[in-house]
Design a protein around this motif. Structure first.
Motif, PDB file in Angstrom:
ATOM      1  N   PHE A 266      11.169 -11.278   2.178  1.00 52.09           N
ATOM      2  CA  PHE A 266      10.569 -12.223   1.238  1.00 52.09           C
ATOM      3  C   PHE A 266       9.352 -12.899   1.851  1.00 52.09           C
ATOM      4  O   PHE A 266       8.302 -13.019   1.211  1.00 52.09           O
ATOM      5  N   ILE A 267       9.463 -13.331   3.094  1.00 52.01           N
ATOM      6  CA  ILE A 267       8.347 -14.001   3.775  1.00 52.01           C
ATOM      7  C   ILE A 267       7.169 -13.039   3.938  1.00 52.01           C
ATOM      8  O   ILE A 267       6.009 -13.412   3.707  1.00 52.01           O
ATOM      9  N   TYR A 369      21.871 -16.418  -3.768  1.00 45.34           N
ATOM     10  CA  TYR A 369      21.954 -15.467  -4.877  1.00 45.34           C
ATOM     11  C   TYR A 369      22.376 -14.124  -4.304  1.00 45.34           C
ATOM     12  O   TYR A 369      21.822 -13.664  -3.301  1.00 45.34           O
ATOM     13  N   ASP A 370      23.358 -13.473  -4.932  1.00 51.05           N
ATOM     14  CA  ASP A 370      23.874 -12.197  -4.435  1.00 51.05           C
ATOM     15  C   ASP A 370      23.086 -11.057  -5.079  1.00 51.05           C
ATOM     16  O   ASP A 370      23.394 -10.611  -6.183  1.00 51.05           O
ATOM     17  N   PHE A 371      22.042 -10.617  -4.380  1.00 50.33           N
ATOM     18  CA  PHE A 371      21.224  -9.530  -4.909  1.00 50.33           C
ATOM     19  C   PHE A 371      22.025  -8.238  -5.035  1.00 50.33           C
ATOM     20  O   PHE A 371      21.761  -7.429  -5.928  1.00 50.33           O
ATOM     21  N   PHE A 423      16.172 -18.383  -2.074  1.00 55.65           N
ATOM     22  CA  PHE A 423      14.748 -18.329  -1.768  1.00 55.65           C
ATOM     23  C   PHE A 423      13.944 -19.429  -2.449  1.00 55.65           C
ATOM     24  O   PHE A 423      12.725 -19.468  -2.311  1.00 55.65           O
ATOM     25  N   ARG A 424      14.587 -20.335  -3.191  1.00 53.43           N
ATOM     26  CA  ARG A 424      13.822 -21.307  -3.977  1.00 53.43           C
ATOM     27  C   ARG A 424      12.950 -22.197  -3.088  1.00 53.43           C
ATOM     28  O   ARG A 424      11.780 -22.461  -3.404  1.00 53.43           O
ATOM     29  N   LYS A 425      13.489 -22.667  -1.963  1.00 55.91           N
ATOM     30  CA  LYS A 425      12.689 -23.531  -1.091  1.00 55.91           C
ATOM     31  C   LYS A 425      11.486 -22.768  -0.540  1.00 55.91           C
ATOM     32  O   LYS A 425      10.382 -23.319  -0.435  1.00 55.91           O
ATOM     33  N   HIS A 426      11.697 -21.512  -0.190  1.00 57.64           N
ATOM     34  CA  HIS A 426      10.577 -20.686   0.274  1.00 57.64           C
ATOM     35  C   HIS A 426       9.532 -20.562  -0.829  1.00 57.64           C
ATOM     36  O   HIS A 426       8.332 -20.735  -0.597  1.00 57.64           O
TER      37      HIS A 426
END
Length: 434
Positions: A266-267, A369-371, A423-426
């Motif tokens: 994600f980063i 979240y469980d992708f 990932f919301r904070k990211h």
């Protein structure tokens, strides 16, 4: 008996022309039966499926530009009949390899010497096969282990004529559900990206750029180019092996490591989009590898999209507006991105709310979240029919098309890995004004 590969420009032209004539004839017959009331929805669906199979089989055999376009088209499901988008998914699978004799001749013609003088060893069995070339393991004379990416002969020279023929087939088959101006922009963007991807010297330059940028990420590994054994149609790189996503199994990767890999993916994606403003535009599973120490290995930088700062800004603002449920602002940002026809009336806030509430699911809260168990793709597929209500107001957003492709590709990799992450904070940190 295996078919002889079609490698000449003339051969490719006649193969595509035959497909075009066949598809056009089938479509004309279908339209006539519909006009006379002699074709049911089920019969029309079967007809579409037959046409789709013929197109996909031809594109897969020819490889090259047309196969790559098919791969891109499979991800623009809103503008294709369901039968075609489903059939085109087959082109995402690994392509059948080209015979080694043809590959050896291509290497020797490009590098100007017999294979035995160029390499200590070159394996005949392909390491991987894709749409415009295939990869073979090798060892240089000094013992360095490398991979050699060899472009299929005839693919570069036939790119423009291939695209013209494919576009004609889609148009005559009644499959391009968009205005001519939108189709012009879409195919021109694809043509530019393909021309770049067919130039391995350009890819070598991309690799050097991305290696330099990702020095800030010590857990990203991008193989080094071997310039002495590289040309426009041959690309030799140091061998950097890792596990394919299908090999990331519990015996070597615990859930903590899998989640770490997901966070780093994600980063990597977000940094390229919002900071570097240049993205790795072909993010399928074959272009990533993983190691149990948390290392990400990135391959294949032929399809790279440099983004205009204004496009990144509009994309960021569209995400913010969606998160804040400001649908009037979202509509305007989509106009700015070219995804919504400016001259047409605004789209209903209820339509935007439906998609917003669907797509926000992985970012809805602080809980992971469980992708791995996500069915987001199925929910999206179940709602794609709603696009047809606004087809006159929506169009492919050419400038951000590869952003959408990157995001979709990363979703599938996170799902295949089984990542559990919040990932919301990211995301919020990337959406702040820079």
């Amino acid at each position: 008996m295996a078919k002889k590969p079609v490698t000449s420009r003339r051969g490719r032209f006649f193969k595509l022309a035959g497909m075009t004539a066949s598809v056009a004839g089938q479509f004309a017959g279908s339209r006539a039966r519909q006009f006379l009331g002699r074709e049911s929805d089920e019969e029309r669906s079967l007809q579409y499926a037959r046409m789709a199979d013929e197109i996909v089989d031809t594109l897969g055999e020819l490889k090259g530009a047309v196969m790559k376009v098919g791969q891109v088209a499979s991800q623009t499901q809103d503008f294709l009949p369901r039968e075609f988008s489903e059939a085109l998914q087959r082109l995402q699978k690994e392509a059948p390899p080209m015979p080694f004799d043809i590959i050896r001749q291509q290497i020797e013609a490009e590098l100007g010497a017999p294979v035995a003088e160029l390499f200590g060893d070159l394996q005949a069995e392909p390491y991987a096969a894709a749409s415009i070339g295939q990869v073979h393991k090798a060892r240089l004379k000094d013992g360095t282990e490398v991979i050699v990416k060899v472009q299929y002969p005839g693919v570069d020279e036939s790119c423009d004529s291939d695209l013209k023929q494919l576009r004609m087939a889609l148009r005559l088959g009644g499959l391009l559900r968009m205005p001519k101006e939108s189709a012009d922009r879409l195919f021109e963007e694809i043509r530019i990206r393909l021309k770049e991807e067919l130039d391995y010297e350009n890819e070598a330059a991309n690799i050097r750029r991305f290696r330099a940028y990702h020095e800030r990420h010590p857990w990203v590994l991008i193989p080094r180019v071997i310039d002495s054994h590289s040309t426009r149609h041959i690309l030799t790189m140091e061998l950097a092996e890792g596990d394919h996503v299908s090999q990331v199994a519990p015996d070597r990767y615990d859930q903590k490591t899998i989640n770490l890999l997901g966070e780093r993916l994600f980063i990597t994606m977000a940094d390229e989009l919002f900071d570097f403003q240049c993205i790795h535009g072909d993010p399928h599973a074959g272009n990533f590898a993983f190691r149990p120490d948390g290392t990400l290995i990135l391959y294949d930088f032929g399809c790279v999209k440099s983004l205009k700062p204004a496009v990144v800004a509009h994309y960021r603002q569209a995400l913010i507006a969606a998160l804040e449920e400001d649908y009037e602002a979202l509509d305007q940002h989509l106009v700015n991105l070219g995804a919504r026809v400016a001259e047409k009336p605004a789209i209903s806030p209820d339509y935007y709310a439906m998609w917003r509430n669907l797509l926000i699911e992985p970012f809805a809260g602080d809980e992971p979240y469980d992708f791995g168990r996500s069915d987001l793709h199925r929910q999206i597929a179940a709602h794609t029919h709603t696009v047809f209500r606004y087809l006159d107001r929506l169009q492919p957003a050419v400038d951000s098309m590869f952003i959408d492709r990157m995001v979709a590709g990363h979703y599938w990799i996170l799902r295949q890995l089984g990542v559990q992450a919040a990932f919301r904070k990211h995301l919020d940190s990337y959406l702040k004004d820079h």
